[in-house]
Design an enzyme around this catalytic site. Structure first.
Site, short mmCIF file in Angstrom:
data_model
loop_
_atom_site.label_atom_id
_atom_site.label_comp_id
_atom_site.label_asym_id
_atom_site.label_seq_id
_atom_site.Cartn_x
_atom_site.Cartn_y
_atom_site.Cartn_z
CE1 TYR A 52 -4.05 1.60 -0.31
CE2 TYR A 52 -3.51 2.72 1.75
CZ TYR A 52 -4.30 2.59 0.63
OH TYR A 52 -5.36 3.44 0.45
CE LYS A 107 -21.58 -19.90 -14.86
NZ LYS A 107 -22.49 -20.81 -15.56
#
Length: 764
Positions: A52, A107
């Protein structure tokens, strides 16, 4: 086609789970099926600074200058959004975006499971096409592809068309194209077997929804003449000039014909595609079709006509369905994971007809090849050999990952939509093979083989709630006949308390009042009378010890396998089982550890030997290598120790070196080496840099432990410290199949072990 529907409507062929079981899986532990996993260590302040602020600024600036670098510095290139508004959820209708979320999570799980594609489910709460398109069109920077799912027709056509124009990444509505691709693959092979040319083949499609229209369009692109494709809906044939119930998509498939009904359209037709409802196709209709008719009855959960009905009317037919309990399943999972895998890997801007056709042809070609042994064993009682009952590959064929994506990627390059070249297709295929864990497919093949060859399994602790639940699941899954050992009134009381019904086909045997007690006692007494047992001792054991009773059932052929361990320690349960069952060769336990990143590793011995000698270690290694091979793994056996090739020295490494020498003399057909630390066994780079002489060509997948203490520490700690799943210990070496679960095992663990016990009975 998805093989799923509400539990309340399931019949005896498809009722492999109950609604209660499904709810329990989704609710247990962390709710749902997905979580976010970090791919980089974020432990120290330096890690955070790199990942970060301030370090993250560097990739941001590079991507700003060159947007294609997003594929190098972010997850975009392996990230698909599964997007739905829930207007056509499975066969359940318009449930809405929120209720459709479990399907979208599923899915995403299939993408990961079959093709190592990461995904995120996005459920958009609008039925307005403009709002839906505007919501999705701006997501391109985050994802490498968009998988549209469970959106009703005709809106799904508009949404896909508009998004494909607006976005520079693949947009693919699987309900349309996934079904079309797999069905086309099956038709290629069925036409080949019946001597047909697609250009002259006459096709009738019943149903005019998204999947039906996609099938017609793909088959046209593959050379089938438009005038030879007749489509029907609930009002009959789509004939040119019809106005009732028509729209622009149906009108595009209207043809000049005098036929007005499905029955009239099927007169002399070569092929029937059904994407409609149960019973839409009758025996009389298929009797009117051409010789060797091809029938794809793909309605789910119940096909337009069953294979039994179709063959009774036309023995010369070839039939496929959407069901997994019949041969030739048209299953979308054969398509979408691998199509996206290939498209992502060459950074395709779209999925075009060339890529769909390449996927269909790759699937068709794969079905014509000899089937791997681990897949062939799951063939529902039939040999999986190219022919009328095998025109579509098995969904768990491990070769799918290395065939379909390569074909799709090559087609993307040839058709000019790839933004990254495919330099070496063969190397790409090898890399794809290494992305997945072969053992996961092999485990499913084991389950399928048990379904095809059901067995009688004794659940020795039949009064326990979790055992009863596992027995019900075993029966519902079609694995065979569960036999609960216990008091009938206690079992029925427990079942009543659970609020479930005990399915037909589950037997209850009370050991104390069984008519077989005397037979078992006399047999066991003859076996144990010279080991200090009196006949009354044996009678007491048979009456009171359910493990002894269950062991006698299996030994004398009244059952095929047994399961125990839920309420007693492993050693106590094993003692009861061993009263009736002998060891054949070395007796040991092997535990499967399935990790998300490193795949499956087998650990042995995790049950029996406190300090195995060299001969026992060598025997365990040989048997474990055989287990690995049956799971589809190329065995690489590492003998573990605190010492690595003599450093530091100690007494335990000496016996391990002797075991290696014994194998050297036996010259087995698998890789092995030792002694070595676990880090050396699992880290190929560490071996290459420090121990280049090591015989292992890759990370070890069979870990032979130096003693039971080390094995227990490893297999008990790892599941709590990582996301790895463990199965076992699986008991190997008994004369008849028996498995012992850890005390307090859950329902899924009990079911897995019961299935493995049944599989051992089949494999004897």
């Amino acid at each position: 086609m998805d093989d799923t529907r509400p539990e309340a409507k399931q019949d005896t062929r498809t009722a492999r789970i109950t609604g209660e079981e499904a709810l329990a899986l989704h609710a247990e532990g962390r709710p749902g099926k997905l979580e976010t996993r970090l791919t980089k260590p974020l432990v120290t302040a330096r890690d955070l600074s790199l990942a970060y602020s301030p370090g993250v600024a560097e990739p941001c600036l590079h991507i700003h200058r060159n947007p294609s670098l997003a594929y190098d510095y972010t997850s975009k290139g392996n990230f698909v959004a599964v997007v739905s508004n829930g207007t056509a959820v499975l066969g359940l209708g318009n449930l809405g975006a929120l209720a459709g979320k479990p399907v979208m999570e599923g899915k995403v799980a299939l993408f990961k499971r079959f093709a190592d594609v990461d995904g995120m489910d996005l459920c958009i709460d609008t039925e307005d096409v403009d709002e839906f398109v505007n919501c999705v069109r701006f997501l391109g920077p985050s994802f490498g592809g968009i998988n549209l799912e469970d959106i009703k027709a005709p809106e799904c056509f508009v949404i896909e068309q508009r998004l494909r124009k607006l976005m520079d990444i693949p947009v693919f509505h699987d309900d349309q194209h996934g079904t079309a691709i797999v069905a086309a693959a099956g038709l290629i092979n069925a036409a080949h077997l019946t001597g047909r040319d697609l250009a002259t083949t006459r096709l009738v499609i019943n149903g005019a929804g998204a999947a039906s229209i996609a099938c017609a369009e793909l088959l046209r692109a593959m050379g089938m003449r438009p005038e030879n494709i007749v489509m029907c809906d609930t009002k009959g044939v789509l004939w040119r000039g019809r106005t009732e119930g028509m729209n622009q998509w149906k009108s595009a498939h209207a043809v000049e014909t005098s036929a007005r009904t499905l029955a009239e359209a099927l007169e002399g037709a070569d092929v029937f595609f059904g994407l409609s409802v149960k019973g839409a196709l009758t025996q009389e209709m298929i009797r009117r079709m051409a010789e060797k008719p091809i029938i794809f009855a793909m309605a789910n959960p119940d096909p337009e006509i069953t294979p039994e009905e179709a063959r009774a009317a036309r023995p010369d037919c070839i039939i496929a369905t959407g069901r997994s309990d019949y041969p030739n399943q048209v299953n979308n999972v054969l398509g979408f994971p691998f199509i996206f895998r290939g498209a992502l890997d060459v950074r395709a801007s779209t999925i075009n007809d060339a890529m769909k056709i390449a996927a269909a042809r790759a699937l068709a070609e794969l079905a014509r090849e000899p089937v791997p042994e681990e897949v062939a064993r799951s063939g529902a009682g039939k040999r999986l050999v190219f022919g009328p009952d095998y025109i579509i590959p098995n969904a768990f064929d491990p070769r799918l990952i290395s065939r379909v994506p390569v074909a799709v990627a090559e087609a993307a390059v040839r058709s000019g939509v790839a933004r990254k070249p495919l330099v070496d297709p063969q190397r790409y295929a090898r890399e794809l093979t290494n992305r997945l864990d072969a053992a996961a497919n092999a485990l499913e093949a084991i389950h399928e083989r048990v379904r095809a060859n059901p067995r009688r399994v004794v659940f020795a602790e039949g009064e326990e709630e979790s055992v009863i639940r596992a027995a019900i699941a075993f029966r519902n899954a079609g694995y065979g006949t569960p036999i609960l050992v216990g008091r009938e009134e206690r079992i029925h009381a427990t079942v009543a308390g659970l609020g479930v019904r005990l399915p037909e086909g589950i037997e209850i045997h009370n050991a104390r009042v069984s008519s077989q007690n005397l037979r078992y006692a006399e047999w066991l007494y003859a076996r144990k009378q010279r080991e200090g047992f009196l006949f009354r001792d044996i009678q007491r054991l048979v009456n009171n010890d359910r493990n002894v009773f269950a062991g006698c059932m299996v030994a004398l052929g009244d059952a095929d396998a047994l399961l125990t361990g839920e309420t007693r320690s492993y050693s106590v349960a094993l003692e009861g089982v061993r009263m009736a069952l002998d060891a054949e060769g070395v007796l040991f336990g092997i535990t499967m550890m399935i990790a998300r990143r490193s795949g499956t590793v087998l650990v042995a011995d995790t049950a029996i030997h406190e300090r195995p000698d060299a001969a026992t270690l060598a025997a365990i290694a040989t048997r474990s290598a055989g287990v690995a091979r049956r799971l589809g793994l190329a065995p690489r056996v590492a003998f573990l120790s605190f010492s690595t090739f003599g450093d530091p020295k100690g007494s335990i490494p000496g016996s391990i070196r002797d075991a290696v020498k014994l194998l050297d003399e036996a010259r087995p057909d698998f890789e092995y080496d030792g002694e070595m630390g676990a880090d050396v066994a699992l880290d190929a780079n560490l071996r290459a840099s420090l121990y280049p002489f090591c015989r292992l060509s890759g990370p070890a997948n069979v870990l032979v432990m130096p003693g039971l203490h080390a094995a227990h520490i490893l297999t008990k700690a790892v599941p709590h410290l990582t996301s790895a799943t463990t199965i076992g210990p699986v008991l190997m070496g008994l004369s008849r199949p028996a498995q012992i679960v850890p005390t307090g095992a859950g329902v899924n663990q009990l079911l897995d072990m019961a299935t493995l016990a049944a599989y051992q009975a089949i494999s004897r």
